[in-house]
Write a protein that holds these residues in place. Sequence first.
Motif, PDB file in Angstrom:
ATOM      1  N   GLN A 141     -35.344 -51.751  29.227  1.00  0.00           N
ATOM      2  CA  GLN A 141     -34.785 -50.462  28.870  1.00  0.00           C
ATOM      3  C   GLN A 141     -33.566 -50.160  29.712  1.00  0.00           C
ATOM      4  OE1 GLN A 141     -37.711 -47.486  29.546  1.00  0.00           O
ATOM      5  NE2 GLN A 141     -37.828 -47.829  31.724  1.00  0.00           N
ATOM      6  N   ILE A 142     -32.751 -49.269  29.186  1.00  0.00           N
ATOM      7  CA  ILE A 142     -31.601 -48.746  29.921  1.00  0.00           C
ATOM      8  C   ILE A 142     -31.936 -47.303  30.210  1.00  0.00           C
ATOM      9  CG2 ILE A 142     -29.154 -48.172  29.833  1.00  0.00           C
ATOM     10  CD1 ILE A 142     -28.900 -50.347  27.671  1.00  0.00           C
ATOM     11  N   GLN A 143     -31.903 -46.911  31.463  1.00  0.00           N
ATOM     12  CA  GLN A 143     -32.097 -45.511  31.798  1.00  0.00           C
ATOM     13  C   GLN A 143     -30.884 -45.075  32.590  1.00  0.00           C
ATOM     14  OE1 GLN A 143     -35.896 -44.298  32.675  1.00  0.00           O
ATOM     15  NE2 GLN A 143     -35.298 -42.196  32.948  1.00  0.00           N
ATOM     16  N   PHE A 144     -30.327 -43.945  32.231  1.00  0.00           N
ATOM     17  CA  PHE A 144     -29.146 -43.450  32.914  1.00  0.00           C
ATOM     18  C   PHE A 144     -29.545 -42.950  34.289  1.00  0.00           C
ATOM     19  CE2 PHE A 144     -28.214 -43.416  28.480  1.00  0.00           C
ATOM     20  CZ  PHE A 144     -26.943 -43.957  28.443  1.00  0.00           C
ATOM     21  N   SER A 145     -28.786 -43.365  35.296  1.00  0.00           N
ATOM     22  CA  SER A 145     -29.160 -43.074  36.666  1.00  0.00           C
ATOM     23  C   SER A 145     -28.627 -41.752  37.193  1.00  0.00           C
ATOM     24  CB  SER A 145     -28.688 -44.205  37.577  1.00  0.00           C
ATOM     25  OG  SER A 145     -27.290 -44.336  37.484  1.00  0.00           O
ATOM     26  N   ALA A 158     -29.234 -37.677  23.235  1.00  0.00           N
ATOM     27  CA  ALA A 158     -30.137 -36.540  23.452  1.00  0.00           C
ATOM     28  C   ALA A 158     -30.894 -36.699  24.773  1.00  0.00           C
ATOM     29  CB  ALA A 158     -31.127 -36.436  22.292  1.00  0.00           C
ATOM     30  N   SER A 159     -31.038 -35.609  25.505  1.00  0.00           N
ATOM     31  CA  SER A 159     -31.838 -35.652  26.724  1.00  0.00           C
ATOM     32  C   SER A 159     -33.313 -35.646  26.343  1.00  0.00           C
ATOM     33  CB  SER A 159     -31.493 -34.482  27.645  1.00  0.00           C
ATOM     34  OG  SER A 159     -31.823 -33.276  27.015  1.00  0.00           O
ATOM     35  N   GLN A 160     -34.144 -36.105  27.243  1.00  0.00           N
ATOM     36  CA  GLN A 160     -35.590 -36.195  27.032  1.00  0.00           C
ATOM     37  C   GLN A 160     -35.908 -37.010  25.784  1.00  0.00           C
ATOM     38  OE1 GLN A 160     -37.249 -32.243  27.224  1.00  0.00           O
ATOM     39  NE2 GLN A 160     -36.738 -32.050  29.386  1.00  0.00           N
ATOM     40  N   CYS A 161     -35.157 -38.096  25.585  1.00  0.00           N
ATOM     41  CA  CYS A 161     -35.312 -38.925  24.393  1.00  0.00           C
ATOM     42  C   CYS A 161     -35.396 -40.389  24.795  1.00  0.00           C
ATOM     43  CB  CYS A 161     -34.113 -38.734  23.457  1.00  0.00           C
ATOM     44  SG  CYS A 161     -34.154 -39.832  22.021  1.00  0.00           S
ATOM     45  N   THR A 162     -36.269 -41.121  24.109  1.00  0.00           N
ATOM     46  CA  THR A 162     -36.297 -42.574  24.217  1.00  0.00           C
ATOM     47  C   THR A 162     -35.939 -43.138  22.852  1.00  0.00           C
ATOM     48  OG1 THR A 162     -37.968 -42.573  25.959  1.00  0.00           O
ATOM     49  CG2 THR A 162     -37.716 -44.605  24.697  1.00  0.00           C
ATOM     50  N   THR A 170     -33.070 -38.255  31.674  1.00  0.00           N
ATOM     51  CA  THR A 170     -34.209 -38.309  30.765  1.00  0.00           C
ATOM     52  C   THR A 170     -33.891 -39.042  29.469  1.00  0.00           C
ATOM     53  OG1 THR A 170     -33.654 -36.148  29.846  1.00  0.00           O
ATOM     54  CG2 THR A 170     -35.190 -36.174  31.702  1.00  0.00           C
ATOM     55  N   THR A 171     -32.752 -39.733  29.409  1.00  0.00           N
ATOM     56  CA  THR A 171     -32.371 -40.503  28.231  1.00  0.00           C
ATOM     57  C   THR A 171     -32.636 -41.981  28.492  1.00  0.00           C
ATOM     58  OG1 THR A 171     -30.617 -38.942  27.711  1.00  0.00           O
ATOM     59  CG2 THR A 171     -30.488 -41.087  26.664  1.00  0.00           C
TER      60      THR A 171
END
Length: 98
Positions: free
Chosen positions: A2-6, A63-67, A88-89
């Motif tokens: 996964q890629i999660q924005f830091s 979108a924030s709080q989105c996977t 949270t993206t």
Amino acid sequence: MQIQFSKPAARVVAVAAAAAAGLLGFAPAMAAPADSVIPVPCSVVALVAAINTAPSGSVLVLASQCTYTLDEPLPTINDTLIFEGSLTTTIARSDAEE
């Protein structure tokens, strides 16, 4: 994978992010100034549509709080696009086996 924005409002060149996730097999392009800002709802269909229709230099605001769970690789990106997300993206590859 996964890629999660830091960072909040982190900017990642789309091709670099996709390549880092092992989803695409080509080198990242240099980021261009944003021509337009495109909000992307919490939907893989919306993400793919935004990638396919966004003009080069666009900022895709995820979108924030989105996977965004990908069952297939993202479409080939031939232009410069920028993903903007929050802590949270997440963009993740599906663990489902075919």
